[in-house]
Scaffold this motif. Structure first.
Motif, mmCIF file in Angstrom:
data_model
loop_
_atom_site.group_PDB
_atom_site.id
_atom_site.type_symbol
_atom_site.label_atom_id
_atom_site.label_comp_id
_atom_site.label_asym_id
_atom_site.label_seq_id
_atom_site.Cartn_x
_atom_site.Cartn_y
_atom_site.Cartn_z
ATOM 1 N N ASP A 8 0.648 -1.728 0.225
ATOM 2 C CA ASP A 8 0.562 -0.006 -0.145
ATOM 3 C C ASP A 8 1.103 1.491 0.236
ATOM 4 O O ASP A 8 0.437 2.274 -0.967
ATOM 5 C CB ASP A 8 -0.510 0.107 1.036
ATOM 6 N N LEU A 9 1.880 1.272 1.055
ATOM 7 C CA LEU A 9 2.531 2.551 0.571
ATOM 8 C C LEU A 9 3.853 2.880 -0.481
ATOM 9 O O LEU A 9 3.289 3.710 -0.737
ATOM 10 C CB LEU A 9 3.395 2.273 2.000
ATOM 11 N N LEU A 10 3.768 1.819 -1.306
ATOM 12 C CA LEU A 10 4.864 1.599 -2.065
ATOM 13 C C LEU A 10 3.827 2.433 -3.546
ATOM 14 O O LEU A 10 4.030 3.212 -4.124
ATOM 15 C CB LEU A 10 5.570 0.699 -2.388
ATOM 16 N N TRP A 11 2.598 2.043 -2.910
ATOM 17 C CA TRP A 11 1.763 2.291 -4.102
ATOM 18 C C TRP A 11 1.139 3.322 -3.905
ATOM 19 O O TRP A 11 0.991 4.012 -5.375
ATOM 20 C CB TRP A 11 0.596 1.293 -4.956
ATOM 21 N N MET A 12 1.006 4.249 -3.012
ATOM 22 C CA MET A 12 0.834 5.188 -2.813
ATOM 23 C C MET A 12 1.060 6.188 -3.062
ATOM 24 O O MET A 12 1.440 7.038 -4.147
ATOM 25 C CB MET A 12 0.573 5.298 -1.143
ATOM 26 N N ALA A 13 2.599 5.879 -3.028
ATOM 27 C CA ALA A 13 3.780 7.021 -3.593
ATOM 28 C C ALA A 13 3.517 6.550 -4.845
ATOM 29 O O ALA A 13 4.535 7.937 -5.974
ATOM 30 C CB ALA A 13 4.870 6.498 -2.983
ATOM 31 N N ALA A 95 -4.746 6.286 -4.158
ATOM 32 C CA ALA A 95 -3.698 6.964 -3.135
ATOM 33 C C ALA A 95 -4.033 7.870 -1.758
ATOM 34 O O ALA A 95 -4.091 7.013 -0.929
ATOM 35 C CB ALA A 95 -2.922 8.484 -3.928
ATOM 36 N N ARG A 96 -5.571 7.568 -2.421
ATOM 37 C CA ARG A 96 -6.567 8.234 -0.827
ATOM 38 C C ARG A 96 -6.469 7.068 -0.113
ATOM 39 O O ARG A 96 -6.533 6.111 1.198
ATOM 40 C CB ARG A 96 -7.698 8.921 -1.208
ATOM 41 N N GLU A 97 -7.511 5.782 -0.940
ATOM 42 C CA GLU A 97 -7.770 4.961 -0.566
ATOM 43 C C GLU A 97 -6.117 3.688 0.247
ATOM 44 O O GLU A 97 -6.998 3.810 1.440
ATOM 45 C CB GLU A 97 -7.993 3.405 -1.368
ATOM 46 N N SER A 98 -4.923 3.810 0.179
ATOM 47 C CA SER A 98 -4.359 3.574 0.429
ATOM 48 C C SER A 98 -3.242 4.307 1.711
ATOM 49 O O SER A 98 -3.340 3.465 2.413
ATOM 50 C CB SER A 98 -2.511 3.151 -0.254
ATOM 51 N N VAL A 157 8.911 9.328 10.467
ATOM 52 C CA VAL A 157 10.047 8.905 10.821
ATOM 53 C C VAL A 157 10.509 8.211 9.881
ATOM 54 O O VAL A 157 9.700 7.392 8.773
ATOM 55 C CB VAL A 157 9.998 7.915 12.079
ATOM 56 N N ARG A 158 11.837 7.562 9.489
ATOM 57 C CA ARG A 158 12.868 7.591 8.625
ATOM 58 C C ARG A 158 12.648 5.564 9.118
ATOM 59 O O ARG A 158 13.882 5.089 9.491
ATOM 60 C CB ARG A 158 14.399 7.600 8.666
ATOM 61 N N ASP A 159 11.413 5.212 8.780
ATOM 62 C CA ASP A 159 11.905 3.508 9.003
ATOM 63 C C ASP A 159 11.543 2.992 7.574
ATOM 64 O O ASP A 159 11.203 3.407 6.499
ATOM 65 C CB ASP A 159 10.557 3.511 10.114
ATOM 66 N N GLU A 160 10.764 1.755 7.814
ATOM 67 C CA GLU A 160 11.039 1.111 6.502
ATOM 68 C C GLU A 160 9.472 1.664 5.648
ATOM 69 O O GLU A 160 9.463 1.499 4.794
ATOM 70 C CB GLU A 160 10.075 -0.078 6.914
ATOM 71 N N ALA A 161 8.518 2.225 6.823
ATOM 72 C CA ALA A 161 7.025 2.706 6.170
ATOM 73 C C ALA A 161 8.297 3.852 5.173
ATOM 74 O O ALA A 161 7.660 4.503 3.075
ATOM 75 C CB ALA A 161 6.349 3.458 6.789
ATOM 76 N N TYR A 162 9.255 4.739 5.392
ATOM 77 C CA TYR A 162 9.133 6.085 4.952
ATOM 78 C C TYR A 162 10.283 4.858 3.435
ATOM 79 O O TYR A 162 10.142 5.741 2.428
ATOM 80 C CB TYR A 162 10.386 6.692 5.391
ATOM 81 N N THR A 163 10.688 4.236 4.094
ATOM 82 C CA THR A 163 11.797 3.635 2.963
ATOM 83 C C THR A 163 10.957 3.407 1.357
ATOM 84 O O THR A 163 10.844 3.329 0.624
ATOM 85 C CB THR A 163 12.765 2.454 2.962
ATOM 86 N N PHE A 164 9.451 2.329 1.610
ATOM 87 C CA PHE A 164 9.138 2.412 0.975
ATOM 88 C C PHE A 164 8.043 3.576 0.324
ATOM 89 O O PHE A 164 8.071 3.393 -0.859
ATOM 90 C CB PHE A 164 8.164 1.214 0.908
ATOM 91 N N LEU A 165 8.304 4.484 0.500
ATOM 92 C CA LEU A 165 7.602 5.358 -0.159
ATOM 93 C C LEU A 165 8.560 6.017 -1.027
ATOM 94 O O LEU A 165 8.156 6.692 -2.222
ATOM 95 C CB LEU A 165 7.056 6.466 0.816
ATOM 96 N N GLN A 166 9.982 6.352 -0.868
ATOM 97 C CA GLN A 166 10.654 6.810 -1.037
ATOM 98 C C GLN A 166 11.033 5.473 -2.558
ATOM 99 O O GLN A 166 11.054 5.956 -3.657
ATOM 100 C CB GLN A 166 12.206 7.141 -0.492
ATOM 101 N N LEU A 167 10.799 4.387 -2.080
ATOM 102 C CA LEU A 167 11.343 3.220 -3.560
ATOM 103 C C LEU A 167 10.343 3.502 -4.624
ATOM 104 O O LEU A 167 10.594 3.588 -5.134
ATOM 105 C CB LEU A 167 11.278 1.939 -2.974
ATOM 106 N N GLY A 168 8.259 3.169 -4.044
ATOM 107 C CA GLY A 168 7.776 3.893 -4.897
ATOM 108 C C GLY A 168 8.119 5.409 -6.042
ATOM 109 O O GLY A 168 7.988 5.397 -7.259
ATOM 110 N N THR A 169 8.056 5.429 -5.154
ATOM 111 C CA THR A 169 8.410 7.275 -5.904
ATOM 112 C C THR A 169 9.422 7.505 -7.135
ATOM 113 O O THR A 169 9.767 7.937 -8.021
ATOM 114 C CB THR A 169 8.599 8.945 -5.003
ATOM 115 N N PHE A 170 10.624 6.963 -6.453
ATOM 116 C CA PHE A 170 11.888 6.630 -7.887
ATOM 117 C C PHE A 170 11.097 5.444 -8.365
ATOM 118 O O PHE A 170 11.985 6.177 -10.135
ATOM 119 C CB PHE A 170 12.702 6.624 -7.342
#
Length: 322
Positions: A8-13, A95-98, A157-170
Protein backbone atom coordinates in the motif's frame (compact mmCIF):
# COMPACT_ATOMS: atom_id res chain seq x y z
CA UNK A 1 6.09 -4.75 8.42
CA UNK A 2 3.26 -6.75 6.85
CA UNK A 3 3.57 -7.16 3.10
CA UNK A 4 0.11 -5.58 2.58
CA UNK A 5 1.30 -2.44 4.35
CA UNK A 6 4.49 -2.39 2.27
CA UNK A 7 2.48 -2.74 -0.95
CA UNK A 8 0.00 0.00 0.00
CA UNK A 9 2.78 2.44 0.87
CA UNK A 10 4.77 1.74 -2.28
CA UNK A 11 1.70 2.17 -4.48
CA UNK A 12 0.55 5.25 -2.60
CA UNK A 13 3.85 6.90 -3.51
CA UNK A 14 3.70 5.60 -7.08
CA UNK A 15 0.19 6.96 -7.58
CA UNK A 16 1.09 10.40 -6.21
CA UNK A 17 4.16 10.51 -8.44
CA UNK A 18 2.07 9.29 -11.38
CA UNK A 19 -0.37 12.16 -10.84
CA UNK A 20 2.55 14.60 -11.02
CA UNK A 21 4.02 12.86 -14.06
CA UNK A 22 0.68 12.72 -15.88
CA UNK A 23 0.26 16.48 -15.35
CA UNK A 24 3.76 17.08 -16.74
CA UNK A 25 3.15 14.89 -19.78
CA UNK A 26 -0.16 16.67 -20.48
CA UNK A 27 1.68 19.98 -20.13
CA UNK A 28 4.28 18.89 -22.68
CA UNK A 29 1.70 17.55 -25.15
CA UNK A 30 -0.37 20.74 -24.81
CA UNK A 31 2.65 22.98 -25.42
CA UNK A 32 3.68 20.95 -28.48
CA UNK A 33 0.14 21.02 -29.87
CA UNK A 34 0.24 24.82 -29.81
CA UNK A 35 3.52 25.09 -31.73
CA UNK A 36 3.53 26.05 -35.42
CA UNK A 37 4.18 23.02 -37.59
CA UNK A 38 4.52 21.99 -41.19
CA UNK A 39 1.45 19.82 -40.65
CA UNK A 40 -2.11 21.09 -40.78
CA UNK A 41 -3.23 22.20 -37.32
CA UNK A 42 -5.69 19.32 -36.89
CA UNK A 43 -3.09 16.75 -37.80
CA UNK A 44 -0.49 18.36 -35.51
CA UNK A 45 -2.92 18.20 -32.58
CA UNK A 46 -3.70 14.57 -33.33
CA UNK A 47 -0.04 13.58 -33.46
CA UNK A 48 0.76 15.44 -30.23
CA UNK A 49 -1.98 13.79 -28.16
CA UNK A 50 -1.47 10.45 -29.86
CA UNK A 51 2.19 10.54 -28.81
CA UNK A 52 1.12 11.28 -25.21
CA UNK A 53 -1.20 8.28 -25.11
CA UNK A 54 1.45 6.08 -26.69
CA UNK A 55 4.05 7.20 -24.13
CA UNK A 56 1.68 6.22 -21.32
CA UNK A 57 0.89 2.87 -22.92
CA UNK A 58 -2.79 3.83 -23.21
CA UNK A 59 -3.17 4.10 -26.98
CA UNK A 60 -5.04 0.80 -27.43
CA UNK A 61 -7.36 1.32 -24.45
CA UNK A 62 -8.21 4.83 -25.61
CA UNK A 63 -8.87 3.69 -29.19
CA UNK A 64 -11.07 0.82 -27.98
CA UNK A 65 -13.13 2.93 -25.61
CA UNK A 66 -13.24 6.40 -27.18
CA UNK A 67 -12.03 6.10 -30.75
CA UNK A 68 -11.80 9.68 -31.96
CA UNK A 69 -8.52 11.42 -31.13
CA UNK A 70 -8.99 15.07 -30.20
CA UNK A 71 -7.74 17.30 -27.39
CA UNK A 72 -11.02 17.45 -25.46
CA UNK A 73 -11.47 13.67 -25.42
CA UNK A 74 -7.84 12.98 -24.47
CA UNK A 75 -7.94 15.49 -21.62
CA UNK A 76 -11.18 13.98 -20.33
CA UNK A 77 -9.54 10.55 -20.48
CA UNK A 78 -6.28 11.58 -18.77
CA UNK A 79 -7.81 13.81 -16.09
CA UNK A 80 -11.35 12.67 -15.24
CA UNK A 81 -11.78 9.07 -16.45
CA UNK A 82 -12.31 6.78 -13.43
CA UNK A 83 -11.87 3.69 -15.63
CA UNK A 84 -8.42 4.79 -16.77
CA UNK A 85 -6.08 3.65 -13.93
CA UNK A 86 -3.49 6.24 -14.97
CA UNK A 87 -5.83 9.26 -14.95
CA UNK A 88 -5.31 12.00 -12.38
CA UNK A 89 -8.74 11.22 -10.90
CA UNK A 90 -8.09 7.47 -10.57
CA UNK A 91 -4.54 7.86 -9.22
CA UNK A 92 -5.55 10.35 -6.53
CA UNK A 93 -8.43 8.10 -5.51
CA UNK A 94 -6.14 5.07 -5.31
CA UNK A 95 -3.52 7.01 -3.29
CA UNK A 96 -6.16 8.24 -0.88
CA UNK A 97 -7.57 4.72 -0.40
CA UNK A 98 -4.06 3.38 0.30
CA UNK A 99 -3.55 6.18 2.81
CA UNK A 100 -6.85 5.45 4.52
CA UNK A 101 -5.95 1.75 4.80
CA UNK A 102 -2.54 2.57 6.30
CA UNK A 103 -3.28 5.58 8.51
CA UNK A 104 -1.25 3.99 11.28
CA UNK A 105 1.87 3.86 9.09
CA UNK A 106 1.76 7.48 7.86
CA UNK A 107 1.42 10.83 9.63
CA UNK A 108 -1.95 12.54 10.11
CA UNK A 109 -0.75 15.45 7.98
CA UNK A 110 0.01 13.10 5.09
CA UNK A 111 -3.48 11.64 5.12
CA UNK A 112 -5.12 15.06 5.43
CA UNK A 113 -3.15 16.25 2.41
CA UNK A 114 -4.14 13.18 0.38
CA UNK A 115 -7.78 13.56 1.37
CA UNK A 116 -8.00 17.27 0.52
CA UNK A 117 -6.36 16.74 -2.89
CA UNK A 118 -8.72 13.89 -3.69
CA UNK A 119 -11.81 15.87 -2.67
CA UNK A 120 -10.75 18.79 -4.85
CA UNK A 121 -10.38 16.59 -7.95
CA UNK A 122 -13.51 14.56 -7.12
CA UNK A 123 -15.63 17.72 -7.24
CA UNK A 124 -13.98 19.13 -10.38
CA UNK A 125 -15.78 19.05 -13.72
CA UNK A 126 -14.96 20.09 -17.27
CA UNK A 127 -16.62 23.52 -17.00
CA UNK A 128 -14.60 24.34 -13.87
CA UNK A 129 -11.41 23.18 -15.58
CA UNK A 130 -12.12 25.45 -18.56
CA UNK A 131 -12.88 28.36 -16.26
CA UNK A 132 -9.75 27.80 -14.18
CA UNK A 133 -7.53 27.11 -17.18
CA UNK A 134 -5.65 23.93 -18.03
CA UNK A 135 -2.21 25.34 -17.20
CA UNK A 136 -3.37 26.58 -13.80
CA UNK A 137 -4.90 23.20 -12.99
CA UNK A 138 -1.75 21.32 -14.01
CA UNK A 139 0.35 23.66 -11.87
CA UNK A 140 -1.99 22.95 -8.94
CA UNK A 141 -1.58 19.19 -9.46
CA UNK A 142 2.22 19.51 -9.50
CA UNK A 143 2.16 21.66 -6.35
CA UNK A 144 -0.08 19.18 -4.51
CA UNK A 145 2.22 16.30 -5.40
CA UNK A 146 5.23 18.30 -4.24
CA UNK A 147 3.39 19.24 -1.03
CA UNK A 148 2.73 15.57 -0.24
CA UNK A 149 6.40 14.72 -0.72
CA UNK A 150 7.38 17.69 1.46
CA UNK A 151 4.98 16.69 4.23
CA UNK A 152 6.35 13.15 4.06
CA UNK A 153 9.92 14.42 4.41
CA UNK A 154 8.96 16.71 7.28
CA UNK A 155 6.71 14.46 9.36
CA UNK A 156 7.54 10.77 8.83
CA UNK A 157 10.12 8.86 10.85
CA UNK A 158 12.86 7.27 8.71
CA UNK A 159 11.67 3.70 9.09
CA UNK A 160 10.58 1.00 6.62
CA UNK A 161 7.39 2.92 5.79
CA UNK A 162 9.46 5.90 4.66
CA UNK A 163 11.78 3.63 2.65
CA UNK A 164 8.88 2.04 0.75
CA UNK A 165 7.44 5.49 0.00
CA UNK A 166 10.81 6.61 -1.38
CA UNK A 167 11.11 3.41 -3.40
CA UNK A 168 7.69 3.89 -4.99
CA UNK A 169 8.41 7.53 -5.81
CA UNK A 170 11.66 6.85 -7.65
CA UNK A 171 10.42 3.72 -9.46
CA UNK A 172 7.58 5.78 -10.90
CA UNK A 173 9.77 8.78 -11.65
CA UNK A 174 12.32 6.69 -13.54
CA UNK A 175 9.52 5.13 -15.56
CA UNK A 176 8.14 8.55 -16.47
CA UNK A 177 11.54 9.95 -17.47
CA UNK A 178 11.91 7.05 -19.89
CA UNK A 179 8.46 7.72 -21.33
CA UNK A 180 9.16 11.41 -21.84
CA UNK A 181 12.45 10.63 -23.58
CA UNK A 182 10.67 8.13 -25.80
CA UNK A 183 7.89 10.62 -26.51
CA UNK A 184 10.32 13.23 -27.84
CA UNK A 185 12.93 11.10 -29.59
CA UNK A 186 10.35 8.61 -30.80
CA UNK A 187 8.18 11.42 -32.14
CA UNK A 188 10.99 13.20 -34.00
CA UNK A 189 12.81 9.99 -35.03
CA UNK A 190 15.95 11.93 -34.17
CA UNK A 191 19.10 10.67 -32.46
CA UNK A 192 20.24 12.84 -29.53
CA UNK A 193 23.65 13.54 -31.07
CA UNK A 194 22.00 15.28 -34.04
CA UNK A 195 21.31 18.99 -33.85
CA UNK A 196 17.75 20.30 -33.73
CA UNK A 197 16.85 20.56 -37.40
CA UNK A 198 14.27 23.34 -37.19
CA UNK A 199 12.92 26.04 -34.90
CA UNK A 200 9.92 23.81 -34.14
CA UNK A 201 12.18 21.02 -32.87
CA UNK A 202 14.07 23.52 -30.73
CA UNK A 203 10.84 24.66 -29.11
CA UNK A 204 9.76 21.04 -28.59
CA UNK A 205 12.94 20.49 -26.61
CA UNK A 206 12.29 23.67 -24.64
CA UNK A 207 8.72 22.52 -23.96
CA UNK A 208 10.05 19.21 -22.66
CA UNK A 209 12.42 20.98 -20.27
CA UNK A 210 9.69 23.32 -19.07
CA UNK A 211 7.29 20.42 -18.50
CA UNK A 212 9.74 18.74 -16.12
CA UNK A 213 10.73 22.04 -14.42
CA UNK A 214 14.27 21.75 -15.77
CA UNK A 215 14.62 24.70 -18.14
CA UNK A 216 16.44 26.89 -15.59
CA UNK A 217 18.54 23.89 -14.52
CA UNK A 218 19.59 23.32 -18.14
CA UNK A 219 20.61 26.96 -18.51
CA UNK A 220 22.56 26.87 -15.26
CA UNK A 221 24.49 23.70 -16.19
CA UNK A 222 25.12 24.18 -19.92
CA UNK A 223 24.83 27.97 -20.44
CA UNK A 224 24.21 27.39 -24.14
CA UNK A 225 21.48 26.75 -26.67
CA UNK A 226 19.17 23.79 -26.13
CA UNK A 227 20.36 20.70 -28.02
CA UNK A 228 19.02 17.12 -28.15
CA UNK A 229 22.33 15.65 -26.92
CA UNK A 230 22.43 17.78 -23.79
CA UNK A 231 18.75 17.29 -23.00
CA UNK A 232 19.28 13.52 -23.26
CA UNK A 233 22.36 13.75 -21.04
CA UNK A 234 20.46 15.82 -18.47
CA UNK A 235 17.62 13.28 -18.29
CA UNK A 236 19.82 10.19 -18.36
CA UNK A 237 23.24 10.72 -16.76
CA UNK A 238 23.18 13.84 -14.56
CA UNK A 239 23.14 12.54 -10.98
CA UNK A 240 22.38 16.07 -9.71
CA UNK A 241 19.20 16.31 -11.79
CA UNK A 242 16.25 15.07 -9.63
CA UNK A 243 14.39 13.47 -12.55
CA UNK A 244 17.33 11.88 -14.34
CA UNK A 245 17.57 8.13 -14.73
CA UNK A 246 20.91 8.18 -12.90
CA UNK A 247 19.43 9.95 -9.86
CA UNK A 248 16.33 7.74 -9.78
CA UNK A 249 18.16 4.42 -10.11
CA UNK A 250 20.67 5.45 -7.41
CA UNK A 251 17.76 6.21 -5.05
CA UNK A 252 16.09 2.89 -5.92
CA UNK A 253 19.34 1.05 -5.17
CA UNK A 254 19.70 2.78 -1.78
CA UNK A 255 16.14 1.92 -0.80
CA UNK A 256 16.36 -1.74 -1.82
CA UNK A 257 19.75 -2.05 -0.08
CA UNK A 258 18.19 -0.69 3.13
CA UNK A 259 15.24 -3.09 2.92
CA UNK A 260 17.49 -6.07 2.13
CA UNK A 261 19.12 -5.78 5.54
CA UNK A 262 22.43 -7.28 4.42
CA UNK A 263 20.89 -10.13 2.40
CA UNK A 264 22.42 -10.80 -1.02
CA UNK A 265 19.27 -10.52 -3.12
CA UNK A 266 19.08 -10.80 -6.90
CA UNK A 267 16.92 -7.68 -7.10
CA UNK A 268 19.57 -5.76 -5.16
CA UNK A 269 22.20 -6.89 -7.68
CA UNK A 270 19.96 -5.76 -10.56
CA UNK A 271 19.45 -2.34 -8.94
CA UNK A 272 23.16 -1.91 -8.33
CA UNK A 273 24.08 -2.94 -11.87
CA UNK A 274 21.68 -0.47 -13.47
CA UNK A 275 22.61 2.37 -11.10
CA UNK A 276 26.34 1.81 -11.69
CA UNK A 277 25.92 1.65 -15.46
CA UNK A 278 24.11 4.97 -15.51
CA UNK A 279 26.57 6.52 -13.08
CA UNK A 280 29.72 5.72 -15.02
CA UNK A 281 28.58 5.35 -18.64
CA UNK A 282 28.93 7.84 -21.50
CA UNK A 283 25.99 8.76 -23.70
CA UNK A 284 27.69 7.61 -26.90
CA UNK A 285 28.22 4.10 -25.52
CA UNK A 286 24.68 3.86 -24.14
CA UNK A 287 23.17 4.97 -27.45
CA UNK A 288 25.42 2.90 -29.71
CA UNK A 289 22.64 0.32 -30.36
CA UNK A 290 20.19 3.16 -31.04
CA UNK A 291 18.06 5.44 -28.87
CA UNK A 292 14.94 3.26 -29.05
CA UNK A 293 16.90 0.12 -28.16
CA UNK A 294 18.47 1.85 -25.16
CA UNK A 295 15.15 3.15 -23.82
CA UNK A 296 13.46 -0.24 -24.25
CA UNK A 297 16.35 -1.99 -22.53
CA UNK A 298 16.24 0.29 -19.48
CA UNK A 299 12.43 0.01 -19.34
CA UNK A 300 12.67 -3.80 -19.38
CA UNK A 301 15.24 -3.71 -16.57
CA UNK A 302 13.04 -1.42 -14.49
CA UNK A 303 10.13 -3.82 -14.95
CA UNK A 304 12.36 -6.69 -13.83
CA UNK A 305 13.39 -4.71 -10.75
CA UNK A 306 9.73 -3.93 -9.92
CA UNK A 307 8.87 -7.64 -10.23
CA UNK A 308 11.84 -8.54 -8.03
CA UNK A 309 10.77 -6.04 -5.35
CA UNK A 310 7.28 -7.54 -5.38
CA UNK A 311 8.61 -11.10 -5.02
CA UNK A 312 11.11 -10.29 -2.26
CA UNK A 313 9.12 -7.89 -0.10
CA UNK A 314 5.42 -8.39 -0.83
CA UNK A 315 4.89 -12.13 -1.16
CA UNK A 316 6.50 -13.19 2.12
CA UNK A 317 4.70 -13.05 5.46
CA UNK A 318 6.75 -10.12 6.75
CA UNK A 319 9.18 -7.60 5.37
CA UNK A 320 12.55 -8.12 7.00
CA UNK A 321 13.68 -5.08 8.96
CA UNK A 322 16.72 -3.19 7.72
Amino acid sequence: MLCRTASDLLWMARHIERVDNCARLIDYAHRVALLPDRLEKGRALTESWGAALSALGLEEDYARRLGRLDEHSVLQYLIFDAENPSSIYACLHAARESGRAQRGAISAEMYEDLNSSWMRVRDLDWDQLNSEGLSQFLDWVKRRSAAFRGITLGTLVRDEAYTFLQLGTFLERADNSLRLLDMYFGETRQRPEQEARSAVEYYRLSALLQAISAFETYRKIYRDTVTPARVAELLVLRADMPRSLAACTAAIHRSVESLAGGRRLEVLRQCGALASELRYARMESLLAPGTSAFLKSVMARLYAISDGIFREFMLSTDVVSA
